[in-house]
Design an enzyme around this catalytic site. Structure first.
Site, PDB file in Angstrom:
ATOM      1  CD  GLU A  53      -1.020  -1.031 -15.612  1.00 21.85           C
ATOM      2  OE1 GLU A  53       0.148  -0.924 -15.196  1.00 21.85           O
ATOM      3  OE2 GLU A  53      -1.978  -0.416 -15.088  1.00 21.85           O
ATOM      4  CE  LYS A 122       2.401   2.169 -14.842  1.00 23.54           C
ATOM      5  NZ  LYS A 122       1.445   1.364 -14.034  1.00 23.54           N
ATOM      6  CB  CYS A 183      -2.218   2.739 -15.152  1.00 20.54           C
ATOM      7  SG  CYS A 183      -3.394   2.767 -13.763  1.00 20.54           S
ATOM      8  CB  SER A 365     -27.694  -9.637  13.072  1.00 20.51           C
ATOM      9  OG  SER A 365     -27.400  -8.367  12.507  1.00 20.51           O
TER      10      SER A 365
END
Length: 711
Positions: A53, A122, A183, A365
């Site tokens: 896309e 789309k 999509c 850490s």
């Protein structure tokens, strides 16, 4: 029978899809990757190629889609493709934005022999979660119909074509019919593929911009297989991969399915810019599969016809003796731990190589979060070295540019060698730090290969406290020393914030110290649960340039570390997992510092990390407010009383609302988790709450009273 006649009897077609590592607005780079994918598809005998896309622009252009320049450059790129022999003899499906009648559409552009056959907008836009497509585009609202589109002069100059159809139609080839989706259309209840497959389409191509999320690939595969299991057909799925400029990481995963079975599967995470996936499919198998189901035929006979555009190409051009791709016996599905390792690692690599930075800096850490961050960077180094050994010359070029030490012939000997050049860590201890965490930090850094330093920042802390004391003539004390809670928290925050300041100093100057150019990106080390609860100091080591774990839960991170110890070859990670989480910001119970610190995260928070996972998923994924969360947890946590559940839910919402403001400044993190509280685009909430939640908490109290009466 002659060779031509025998070939015409074949129903075997070679088709291609791909993963492309596109980058928002990188028109030249995106174009080269599209070209490369077409060249490779043609060289491997494909007659149909489809891409992701918005591959021309990159998916993540966001508000740049509102700019006319974006459309100008898109047509320039498409014109360059058309004004070449790339599309000769191959049907190409390319994703790009198109403006029609002053309306912006997210489109597929179908090209054959240098002519545009169809622009397919789309129909259904993605607007949930991370997606905001309707901000930039309009959904095609005219259903299955086409109309004329006047092409820009750029295209007419290249191929003398003035107009082409735009709309939702089918490409009718000489031997088959091809349709396409984009999509989100696959995820909708009434997907366009349903009508197209019933109307005779045998091949569906889906160009996607589907971002990575933990455990999402299985759902995606189920949808793709399901699309052809009932109606029959060939389904090609293409996707972007990597970081295209924002918080999202695209995980590739291109695949090809036939009649509900996957016959080809691409990689989920890769450092390759271009990955082309090929399969030879039998179109007669599709026809036979469909014709065997009477009910499918009945529905197909009543389906309204979708408009057709003609394509003068034979898709099934393979000899009948060609062996079609068989269904895969097993599909590659990564575990959650593997996805945590490889997903953020690929995102970090794209960011590093494209940002101009010379490496990373991590305040290490010795705790689980910062250790997970450096382990992911270590994994990134392993992926890079593996790609170089596999012959990926572009990856090696990126390594030499990132390292920037003037050695044009540098090739990393192994992942540890590369880590020593790009990963910089420092343990920043105070009198409140333990020997245990200092030792763990050093061991982890050594196993990964990082350039590691060990510093005491007591002098900085004392200097700030001294300036404050001189200013107000009062000296703050910890609770253990007789101070108030306000003094105690302030003294903890001084240490935390000074670590952030010192991190940026080191990130700017360590390349200079080592005789190199450039700067380092500071990696933040806060997990999603701490962000949700607000258990972090604003502008401490939860702040940085990027955060590879900011959308990953503590429980998932612990599982990742347990997996990574043997699988990535860093055994000391197991020691980190076994240690209780601690901030080490208060004076220790054991003055020697030889044992684990007495300040524990879960005690400070008033809730466990496992409970935070429940709260997070119910709040975001299940869309629960305080009352509905209580109602669900009463059943899920049946081992404790409703009154205790009420206390926990109230405590969570109180601290969540008090600390929500911290999410407005949180470091950009790669999106991984469905319950992320990330404020920029995924979890949109106010940051000024009535933290007493009076109506909500009264309702919970009433429900608790009701349960007591029924006992």
């Amino acid at each position: 029978w002659g060779e031509t006649e025998l070939r015409e009897m074949s129903s075997l077609a070679t088709v291609a899809t791909c993963n492309l590592d596109q980058w928002a607005l990188d028109f030249d780079g995106n174009l080269e990757r599209i070209k490369q994918s077409i060249v490779e598809a043609k060289s491997r005998g494909a007659t149909y190629r489809m891409g992701p896309e918005l591959e021309v622009t990159g998916y993540g252009c966001e508000d740049h889609f509102l700019e006319q320049d974006t459309f100008l450059h898109s047509w320039q790129s498409l014109g360059e493709i058309i004004d070449s022999d790339l599309t000769d003899g191959i049907l190409c499906d390319i994703g790009m934005p198109v403006m029609h009648k002053s309306v912006r559409y997210n489109c597929r552009v179908i090209i054959l022999n240098r002519k545009i056959l169809l622009i397919r907008p789309k129909m259904y836009l993605a607007d949930d979660g991370n997606y905001r497509e309707s901000r930039w585009f309009t959904a095609w609202g005219k259903g299955f119909s086409v109309e004329d589109f006047t092409l820009p002069v750029t295209i007419t100059r290249a191929n003398q074509q003035v107009t082409c159809p735009i709309g939702v139609g089918i490409v009718e080839c000489r031997d088959t019919s091809i349709g396409c989706e984009t999509c989100e259309e696959l995820w909708t209840p009434d997907s366009p593929n349903i009508q197209m497959l019933l109307d005779g389409v045998e091949i569906i191509g889906n160009g996607s911009g589907s971002h990575f999320e933990l455990r999402k690939l299985q759902t995606r595969m189920d949808l793709i297989r399901g699309a052809t299991a009932k109606a029959g057909g060939v389904y090609l799925y293409a996707n972007q991969q990597g970081c295209d400029g924002g918080r999202l990481n695209f995980d590739g995963g291109c695949l090809i399915a036939v009649n509900g079975h996957v016959v080809a599967q691409g990689s989920q995470f890769s450092l390759r810019d271009v990955e082309v996936l090929i399969a030879t499919v039998d179109l007669d198998a599709v026809r036979s599969y469909r014709a065997a189901v009477s009910s499918r035929g009945q529905q197909a006979s009543r389906t309204a016809s979708v408009p057709r555009v003609q394509a003068d190409i034979v898709i099934a051009n393979k000899s009948w003796q060609t062996v079609p791709s068989a269904p895969l016996s097993t599909l590659k599905l990564l575990s959650g731990e593997e996805e945590i390792a490889y997903g953020p690692a690929c995102w970090l690599w794209d960011f590093l190589r494209r940002s101009g930075a010379g490496g990373f800096f991590v305040p290490l850490s010795g705790g689980a979060d910062s250790t997970a961050v450096v382990a992911i960077v270590g994994c990134m180094c392993q992926l890079v070295v593996r790609a170089i050994r596999a012959g990926e010359t572009r990856v090696l070029e990126d390594v030499r540019r990132v390292c920037g030490n003037g050695d044009e012939n540098y090739t990393p000997q192994d992942a540890s060698d590369l880590a020593n050049r790009i990963l910089h860590t420092c343990y920043m201890g105070t009198t409140n730090s333990s020997v245990v965490t200092r030792t763990r930090a050093k061991k982890v850094a050594e196993e990964i290969g990082a350039y590691h330093l060990d510093a005491s920042i007591d002098a900085m802390v004392s200097a700030v406290v001294s300036v404050f004391t001189a200013l107000v003539n009062k000296s703050p004390r910890f609770l253990l020393q007789g101070g108030t809670i306000g003094e105690d928290i302030a003294l903890q925050n001084i240490q935390a914030r000074l670590r952030m300041v010192f991190s940026y100093l080191l990130a700017q100057l360590l390349p200079w110290v080592r005789g190199r150019r450039g700067f380092l990106l500071v990696l933040a080390t806060a997990n999603v649960d701490e962000g949700l609860r607000g258990y972090m100091t604003k502008y401490d080591c939860s702040s940085g340039d990027l955060n590879p774990i900011g959308s990953i839960s503590k429980e998932d991170l612990k599982r990742f570390l347990t997996w990574a110890a043997p699988n990535l070859g860093y055994p000391s990670l197991a020691e980190v997992v076994a240690a209780p989480p601690t901030a080490e910001l208060r004076p220790m119970g054991d003055a020697s510092g030889a044992s684990e610190h007495s300040q524990l995260d879960e005690e400070d928070m008033g809730m466990t990390y496992a409970e935070l996972g429940w709260f997070g998923r119910l709040r975001k994924v299940a869309r629960c407010g305080p009352v509905s969360m209580f109602q669900k947890l009463v059943h899920a946590w049946s081992h404790i009383s409703p009154a205790e559940v009420a206390v926990k839910v109230k405590r969570f919402f109180t601290f969540y609302s008090i600390n929500r403001h911290k999410q407005t400044t949180v470091t950009p993190s790669v999106h991984c988790e469905s319950y992320s509280p990330e404020d920029n685009r995924f979890d949109l909430r106010p940051f000024l709450y009535n933290t007493r939640w009076p109506r909500q908490f009264r309702t919970i109290d009433a429900l608790v009273d009701e349960t007591k009466k029924s006992e």
